[in-house]
Scaffold this motif. Sequence first.
Motif, short mmCIF file in Angstrom:
data_model
loop_
_atom_site.label_atom_id
_atom_site.label_comp_id
_atom_site.label_asym_id
_atom_site.label_seq_id
_atom_site.Cartn_x
_atom_site.Cartn_y
_atom_site.Cartn_z
N PHE A 89 0.95 -1.36 0.13
CA PHE A 89 -0.10 0.12 -0.01
C PHE A 89 0.74 1.36 0.11
CE2 PHE A 89 -2.68 3.02 2.42
CZ PHE A 89 -3.80 3.08 1.33
N GLN A 90 1.89 1.28 0.66
CA GLN A 90 2.86 2.37 0.74
C GLN A 90 3.46 2.55 -0.56
OE1 GLN A 90 5.13 0.94 4.28
NE2 GLN A 90 4.59 2.81 5.17
N ALA A 91 3.95 1.35 -1.13
CA ALA A 91 4.46 1.63 -2.45
C ALA A 91 3.62 1.97 -3.48
CB ALA A 91 4.93 0.13 -3.04
N SER A 92 2.21 1.74 -3.43
CA SER A 92 1.37 2.24 -4.59
C SER A 92 0.96 3.52 -4.32
CB SER A 92 -0.08 1.43 -4.18
OG SER A 92 -0.74 1.90 -3.11
N ILE A 93 1.13 4.02 -2.88
CA ILE A 93 1.10 5.63 -2.69
C ILE A 93 2.17 6.38 -3.51
CG2 ILE A 93 0.91 7.38 -0.89
CD1 ILE A 93 -0.63 5.51 0.75
N VAL A 94 3.24 5.73 -3.03
CA VAL A 94 4.69 6.33 -3.70
C VAL A 94 4.33 6.61 -5.22
CG1 VAL A 94 6.86 6.04 -4.04
CG2 VAL A 94 5.97 5.92 -1.53
N ILE A 95 4.23 5.35 -5.71
CA ILE A 95 4.21 5.41 -7.32
C ILE A 95 2.93 6.36 -7.78
CG2 ILE A 95 3.10 4.14 -9.22
CD1 ILE A 95 4.32 1.47 -7.70
N PHE A 96 1.90 6.75 -7.09
CA PHE A 96 0.68 7.40 -7.54
C PHE A 96 1.18 8.89 -7.34
CE2 PHE A 96 -3.00 10.07 -6.43
CZ PHE A 96 -3.77 9.66 -7.32
N LEU A 97 2.17 9.10 -6.49
CA LEU A 97 2.32 10.44 -6.12
C LEU A 97 3.63 10.90 -7.23
CD1 LEU A 97 2.59 10.93 -2.22
CD2 LEU A 97 0.83 11.49 -3.64
N ILE A 98 4.44 9.91 -7.29
CA ILE A 98 5.49 10.07 -8.29
C ILE A 98 4.59 10.39 -9.85
CG2 ILE A 98 7.36 9.21 -9.87
CD1 ILE A 98 8.09 7.77 -7.45
N GLY A 99 3.83 9.61 -10.18
CA GLY A 99 2.97 9.83 -11.39
C GLY A 99 2.19 11.17 -11.29
N SER A 100 1.69 11.55 -10.40
CA SER A 100 0.74 12.83 -10.08
C SER A 100 1.99 14.06 -10.31
CB SER A 100 0.20 13.05 -8.56
OG SER A 100 -0.51 12.00 -8.69
N ALA A 101 2.99 13.94 -9.48
CA ALA A 101 4.11 15.08 -9.91
C ALA A 101 4.43 15.16 -11.36
CB ALA A 101 5.01 14.91 -9.05
N LEU A 102 4.87 13.94 -11.93
CA LEU A 102 5.27 14.03 -13.33
C LEU A 102 4.20 14.55 -14.13
CD1 LEU A 102 7.43 10.69 -13.52
CD2 LEU A 102 8.19 13.22 -13.25
N CYS A 103 2.83 14.16 -14.24
CA CYS A 103 1.80 14.86 -14.84
C CYS A 103 2.01 16.26 -14.68
CB CYS A 103 0.41 14.02 -14.28
SG CYS A 103 0.12 12.63 -14.62
N GLY A 104 1.95 16.99 -13.55
CA GLY A 104 2.02 18.37 -13.59
C GLY A 104 3.20 19.08 -14.10
N LEU A 105 4.00 18.16 -14.35
CA LEU A 105 5.42 18.89 -15.10
C LEU A 105 5.50 18.53 -16.38
CD1 LEU A 105 8.13 17.96 -12.22
CD2 LEU A 105 7.25 20.05 -12.73
N SER A 106 4.48 17.97 -16.89
CA SER A 106 4.54 17.28 -18.58
C SER A 106 4.83 18.54 -19.31
CB SER A 106 3.24 16.62 -18.63
OG SER A 106 2.94 15.62 -17.86
N VAL A 114 1.92 9.09 -20.55
CA VAL A 114 2.82 8.17 -19.95
C VAL A 114 2.69 8.17 -18.62
CG1 VAL A 114 5.14 7.23 -19.81
CG2 VAL A 114 4.34 7.95 -21.96
N PHE A 115 2.82 9.78 -18.07
CA PHE A 115 2.82 9.91 -16.80
C PHE A 115 1.36 9.39 -15.99
CE2 PHE A 115 6.29 12.94 -17.55
CZ PHE A 115 7.17 11.81 -17.43
N ARG A 116 0.28 9.68 -16.75
CA ARG A 116 -0.93 9.18 -16.24
C ARG A 116 -1.05 7.83 -16.19
NH1 ARG A 116 -5.40 11.13 -14.32
NH2 ARG A 116 -6.95 10.70 -15.69
N ALA A 117 -0.27 6.92 -17.21
CA ALA A 117 -0.52 5.67 -17.21
C ALA A 117 0.21 5.17 -15.60
CB ALA A 117 0.13 4.81 -18.29
N LEU A 118 1.43 5.87 -15.33
CA LEU A 118 2.19 5.69 -14.16
C LEU A 118 1.28 5.81 -12.96
CD1 LEU A 118 4.86 4.59 -12.77
CD2 LEU A 118 5.44 7.25 -13.05
N GLN A 119 0.50 6.66 -12.98
CA GLN A 119 -0.36 7.26 -11.95
C GLN A 119 -1.67 6.32 -11.83
OE1 GLN A 119 -2.98 10.77 -12.75
NE2 GLN A 119 -2.82 11.70 -10.52
N GLY A 120 -2.12 5.93 -13.10
CA GLY A 120 -2.87 4.77 -12.93
C GLY A 120 -2.62 3.65 -12.19
N LEU A 121 -1.28 3.11 -12.54
CA LEU A 121 -0.77 2.12 -11.85
C LEU A 121 -0.68 1.98 -10.49
CD1 LEU A 121 0.93 -0.61 -12.38
CD2 LEU A 121 3.11 0.77 -12.46
N GLY A 122 -0.29 3.17 -9.80
CA GLY A 122 -0.52 3.47 -8.35
C GLY A 122 -1.87 3.37 -7.81
#
Length: 679
Positions: A89-106, A114-122
Amino acid sequence: MTTVKGAAQDERAMPKGRDLYVILGALMLAMLLAALDQTIVSTALPTIVSDLGGLNHLAWVVTAYLLASTASTPLWGKLGDQYGRKRLFQASIVIFLIGSALCGLSRDMFELIVFRALQGLGGGGLMVLVVAIVGDVVPPRERGRYQGLFGAVFGVSSVCGPLLGGWFVDNLSWRWVFYINLPIGVLALLVVAAVLPATGDRERHRIDYLGTLLIVGWAVGLVLMTTWGGTRYDWISAPIIGLLAGSLVLIVVWVLVERRAAEPVMPPKLLVNRVFALGAAISFAVGFAMFGALTFLPIFLQIVHGVSPTLSGVYLLPMMLGMLLSSIGSGQLITHYGRYKIFPVLGTPIIAVAMWLCSQMDENSSTLSMSLRFALLGFGLGLVMQVLVIAVQNAVSYEDLGAATSGVTFFRQIGGSFGVAVFGSIFSNQLASHIEDLVRVLPRGFDPAAVQGNPQLLDRFPAEVKRSVLHAYAQSIDSVFLWAVPVAAAAFVLTWFLREVPLRETSRTTDYGEGFGAAPTVRSSRHEIERALSELMRRDPKAAEMYNRLAVLCGVELPAGSVWALCRIAKDGTVVRQDLADRAGVTLEQGRPYVDRLVAAGYVTRQDGTLAVTASGRLVADRLFAARREGLCRHVDGWDPEDHPELADLLTRLARTSLGDDEDGGLLRAVPGGSGRTG
């Protein structure tokens, strides 16, 4: 099998009071993040396209998240069972947050997808593991109530997502649609790390990685085909035909792999189950309509009617409220009357009519007429989504229960992915055609994507040009909804072939998270039945009445409070008197009369302040547990527990944990009645 003593120890290890509420709060925050990100982007899409370009890729901003979260949910669920849910669960939160940050920086649309897919994975991990963790930290009788709260989170996210997305665009920027996840996610991560115990049963799984990859492969291939067909490539061009052929080959390989997999993501025998096959097809059509509408209605409102992103979210509220009203209402009626087929039979034509009415909207449509159309669409969707889950659960064998439930929600999410992709392709084709027809009146260098992000640009053009462009957009989006009508009509035809069978008691326990559209559900058959039984136990008669009935059934002449105390002591083996009083929430003097009855009957010994169950007391307690188990067995009528060792073990464990429960300890506050009659 879990022993009596082990069950008691597991129960004592569960967090209580403030710790439990803090954990549940963090879990609800995490669930809210994952659910919101399926709807919050819709009202920001026009601005995103204007900023990053790539109008033809608009649909993939939604589709990438849906596909990644849907495909990953089975993996997260089984990995959590196998390696422990807290760390996953902690790993999924971290993946989701990394994806969110990268989406904002796109910087461009490709990066964002691509970053939305990463966010969806988390996000897939968040939604699946939250529900499983609730089962680890909440006593069985209370799980139905608390899991119901998480269903409410999906309802809130469905209503608030589009509204919040528009507000961020108007007051900050579209990038804050993703950045807002960071502080909330970090807070949830810190709370989980500090408070959530690393508990829960571990189960070994043979995870179907190949089956999951093949699902992703054919789904992406088909979505790419529908996205590129008629836009980037001609429908009969080599790339489109190649994508279709490759996807069909992957589907065939996937079916063959699933037939050999030890724990397939989707058991092939489900696909030949008539109720499941029909439910999956109807669910696909519903997802197609719902996510397509959520994506393109904000575009219509912002461009054709010139409303702000925030207001476009407000305009969608009738749709969301209509969906919530009919989802909850149909669930309550099914629980009461036990009939369910009528709801999809009524809901699918309502969806078709609502889509047709939406296809008639133009730049002159009034706010009231649009709101009524949106409310009708939401009402129709709500009548169908939850009911399909109930129909499938009611028609499959116990061992397929979990896979069937997750399969229906899986096809709804896949339908949403296709809906957004197909709608996007239709919209792009129609808009290009209409703009081409207007080339004589449009100024040189006119950019439809720029208008999409900032409709006020049209104010610079003459009134005739502005009217022509708005009408072109209205016609293009109307075509999207018109093409959805036959999909809903096909679903209506399928509902007539949906067989209605008598409703099991466990199917009368509605999980609204499965019915609010944004929730991919992945639970094993054991977890699904545990959820349903916990909800049914919550509806038990008052504790005193239940313990009195059990005493009568077992021929035990004890008051309800003494029955509770005997079950509690039998589960612990030995217990200090003060600890027993604390568990019951009473003083020693209040509890003494009940324990005296047990000592006098020879069921319990008392020495130096310690209570211990005797052999005869354990025999009586075992009879009480067996009677409770027999009552639970009636809820799973049609599934013989003796044919399913896992189900038999679950019933035994729930019977033991639900008697002598701390929630019933208040029985000892009452004064024992007269001669101790059991009622």
